[in-house]
Design an enzyme around this catalytic site. Structure first.
Site, PDB file in Angstrom:
ATOM      1  N   GLU A 318       0.872  -1.396   0.071  1.00  0.00           N
ATOM      2  CA  GLU A 318       0.098   0.089   0.035  1.00  0.00           C
ATOM      3  C   GLU A 318       0.868   1.431   0.106  1.00  0.00           C
ATOM      4  O   GLU A 318       0.773   1.921   1.007  1.00  0.00           O
ATOM      5  CB  GLU A 318      -0.842   0.144   1.097  1.00  0.00           C
ATOM      6  CG  GLU A 318      -1.961  -0.949   1.378  1.00  0.00           C
ATOM      7  CD  GLU A 318      -2.613  -1.268   2.680  1.00  0.00           C
ATOM      8  OE1 GLU A 318      -3.656  -1.547   2.590  1.00  0.00           O
ATOM      9  OE2 GLU A 318      -1.984  -0.732   3.636  1.00  0.00           O
ATOM     10  N   PRO A 319       1.549   1.572  -1.330  1.00  0.00           N
ATOM     11  CA  PRO A 319       2.404   2.941  -1.164  1.00  0.00           C
ATOM     12  C   PRO A 319       1.447   4.001  -1.192  1.00  0.00           C
ATOM     13  O   PRO A 319       0.475   4.040  -1.875  1.00  0.00           O
ATOM     14  CB  PRO A 319       3.189   2.565  -2.316  1.00  0.00           C
ATOM     15  CG  PRO A 319       2.478   1.686  -3.283  1.00  0.00           C
ATOM     16  CD  PRO A 319       1.455   0.640  -2.130  1.00  0.00           C
ATOM     17  N   ARG A 321       2.871   7.769   0.431  1.00  0.00           N
ATOM     18  CA  ARG A 321       3.749   8.767  -0.035  1.00  0.00           C
ATOM     19  C   ARG A 321       4.525   8.786  -1.092  1.00  0.00           C
ATOM     20  O   ARG A 321       4.944   9.476  -2.128  1.00  0.00           O
ATOM     21  CB  ARG A 321       4.740   9.016   1.136  1.00  0.00           C
ATOM     22  CG  ARG A 321       5.629  10.078   1.358  1.00  0.00           C
ATOM     23  CD  ARG A 321       6.788   9.919   2.528  1.00  0.00           C
ATOM     24  NE  ARG A 321       6.060   9.630   3.655  1.00  0.00           N
ATOM     25  CZ  ARG A 321       5.765  10.496   4.598  1.00  0.00           C
ATOM     26  NH1 ARG A 321       5.838  12.044   4.358  1.00  0.00           N
ATOM     27  NH2 ARG A 321       4.848  10.036   5.700  1.00  0.00           N
ATOM     28  N   CYS A 389      -1.591  33.029  11.738  1.00  0.00           N
ATOM     29  CA  CYS A 389      -1.112  33.220  12.856  1.00  0.00           C
ATOM     30  C   CYS A 389      -0.592  32.381  13.976  1.00  0.00           C
ATOM     31  O   CYS A 389      -1.261  31.941  14.650  1.00  0.00           O
ATOM     32  CB  CYS A 389      -2.452  34.135  13.456  1.00  0.00           C
ATOM     33  SG  CYS A 389      -3.128  35.496  12.461  1.00  0.00           S
ATOM     34  N   TYR A 418       0.256  14.154   1.736  1.00  0.00           N
ATOM     35  CA  TYR A 418       0.065  14.621   2.677  1.00  0.00           C
ATOM     36  C   TYR A 418       0.154  16.170   2.844  1.00  0.00           C
ATOM     37  O   TYR A 418       0.542  16.995   3.880  1.00  0.00           O
ATOM     38  CB  TYR A 418       1.067  14.055   3.751  1.00  0.00           C
ATOM     39  CG  TYR A 418       0.925  12.411   3.891  1.00  0.00           C
ATOM     40  CD1 TYR A 418      -0.413  11.787   4.038  1.00  0.00           C
ATOM     41  CD2 TYR A 418       1.915  11.712   3.351  1.00  0.00           C
ATOM     42  CE1 TYR A 418      -0.444  10.443   4.097  1.00  0.00           C
ATOM     43  CE2 TYR A 418       1.823  10.314   3.352  1.00  0.00           C
ATOM     44  CZ  TYR A 418       0.709   9.746   3.747  1.00  0.00           C
ATOM     45  OH  TYR A 418       0.404   8.353   3.703  1.00  0.00           O
TER      46      TYR A 418
END
Ligand SMILES: *Cc1c(COP(=O)(O)O)cnc(C)c1O
Length: 468
Positions: A318-319, A321, A389, A418
């Site tokens: 399950e790649p 990234r 901020c 991500y």
């Protein structure tokens, strides 16, 4: 799916316009080992181009911040996983895209067309997968706290459900499915690896999966459940991992679990080893290639099964990234500058932690250049600050850049994973647009939010309404 296709101004292919390769030592076979997308070149005017599109022109046309995704890199990565699995695993194999890395209709359609499957963790990711054209039989549904509604949707769609805990089993049984649910069991393999604490999942103290001591009890319980068909076992040890040994250790632990499951009468077909392969964010990162990772995992699983006389399972991985990160570049416009003599110079950009929360969450590092002068003398050291901020809203610390002025376009590399998927509306800042680039064409794949739209879910009770 709605998308507009706009031809980029540069019409001839890069190689006909004296474009030069940027990042000359690039590994064409394993995008996760590079800082930049495979198609990154410097055009005749010295500007960066990706997918045949000049980055600063994309910024002008679509505004900033802008997520740019390079189709060739994404497809190349998917093909690298497929061909490595075919070359190194003697049985059937399938890579599933961990869609939490970047979930959209366009990315789903791309990975589906490359023959991959997909893993989803929520109703939203499931819907995106199905509407993006991913066949349900190639979808697995994860989550350590799935709602009943989510489980019902998964069962309705006919996707494989990864049971993470007893509550999943209770809730599924209560749905009284008319056809047996294809179940994968996730367990915690008890494997340590060196990565950030928040993205480590394989050690015993993890919220994910059944404790390994429970696995036998779960398998015995499921012997009596006609609504369930245990088709697989799953474990995932963490993310942004550069070591290979933990994946070898995982194969042995999973083969033991497979042996146990089959000995208890479950004809388990799939062994799902999760994802976790790291990528290069900064020059000093040196992850293994996709081929090395797949070869290690495939050989370890095959060997562990041989030692135990087990018929080879189908190998799933399950790649997340490593499949999408390097295909992505984020463009910002440089705004204000604050020089504090002897201390630091801040350059502020028009995005930050709302479009990329990784630096403030995991202290992640990135690489960035000016889109139109990527190779100019970097004579200044600046800290790139976001516009939110929070003092911690810093995208890059101590970045060497040529003197940059207001309006310059800045490109941050390796933002395909991500970033968009973890984006927020902090400070009520609209989320950026995303474009897919390919052969000099740019397709809008995510429209920029408008400030007005951020009020859509607010409800002002009658008694608080301002009197006209
Ligand atoms: C996050 C996750 C992945 C993907 O991890 P990457 O490090 O992005 O490859 C795969 N499987 C599961 C279960 C996950 O939670």
């Amino acid at each position: 799916m709605t998308s507009t296709s706009v031809p980029a101004s540069s019409t001839a292919p890069a190689d006909l316009r004296n474009a030069r390769l940027y990042e000359p030592a690039r590994d064409p076979a394993s995008p996760n080992r590079n800082l930049t997308p495979l198609t990154t070149v410097i055009d005749a005017e010295g500007r960066l181009e990706v997918g045949g599109c000049t980055l600063s022109e994309l910024a002008r046309r679509y505004g900033t911040p802008l997520y740019v995704l390079d189709e060739a890199t994404l497809r190349g990565t998917a093909q690298a996983y497929r061909s490595a699995l075919a070359a190194h695993y003697p049985g059937e194999a399938l890579a599933l895209y961990a869609s939490k890395a970047n979930s959209s209709l366009a990315i789903t359609a791309l990975v589906a067309s490359e023959g991959l499957g997909l893993d989803a963790v929520s109703a939203g990711e499931l819907l995106t997968a199905v509407r993006g054209g991913m066949p349900p039989e190639r979808i697995v549904f994860h989550g350590n706290n799935k709602s009943r509604e989510e489980l019902q949707l998964a069962v309705q769609l006919g996707v494989t459900v990864v049971a993470d805990n007893w509550l999943d089993l209770e809730n599924l049984a209560a749905l009284a499915p008319t056809r047996p649910v294809q179940l994968m069991l996730r367990f915690t393999p008890g494997i340590e690896c060196h990565t950030h604490e928040y993205i480590r999942t394989g050690h015993l103290d993890s919220k994910f999966g059944f404790d390994p001591d429970q696995l036998e009890a779960v398998l015995r319980h499921l012997q009596g459940c006609s609504w369930a068909q245990v088709t697989g076992l799953h474990a995932h040890i963490g993310s942004q991992i550069f070591e290979l040994q933990p994946h070898r250790d995982l194969a042995a632990v999973m083969a033991d679990a497979l042996q146990l499951a089959r000995s208890l009468g479950h004809p388990v077909r799939d062994l799902n080893v999760g994802g976790g392969l790291g990528i290069r964010y900064i020059a000093s990162d040196d992850p293994p290639s996709i081929e090395e990772w797949v070869r290690t995992v495939a050989q370890a699983v095959a060997a562990a099964c041989r030692e135990r006389n087990l018929e080879l399972p189908r190998l799933l991985c399950e790649p997340g990234r490593s499949l999408v990160a390097t295909a992505g570049v984020t463009l910002y416009s440089v705004g204000s500058r604050k020089a504090i003599p002897g201390i630091r110079t801040y350059l502020s950009v028009d995005g930050g932690m709302s479009d990329n929360p990784r630096p403030i969450t995991y202290q992640s590092q990135y690489t960035a250049v000016l889109a139109d002068r990527p190779e100019a003398d970097a004579s200044e050291t600046v800290t790139l600050a976001g516009k939110h901020c929070e003092s911690g809203d810093v995208l890059l610390k101590d970045l060497s850049l040529p003197p940059a002025t207001t309006g310059d376009v800045l490109a941050v590399f390796a933002t395909g994973a991500y970033n968009a998927s973890m984006a927020s509306n902090y400070n009520r800042i609209p989320r950026p647009a995303a474009v897919l680039v390919h052969d000099g064409q740019a397709d809008l794949v995510q429209r920029r939010e408008l400030p007005e739209e951020l009020l859509r879910y607010d409800v002002l009770p009658e008694r608080l309404r301002p009197v006209a």
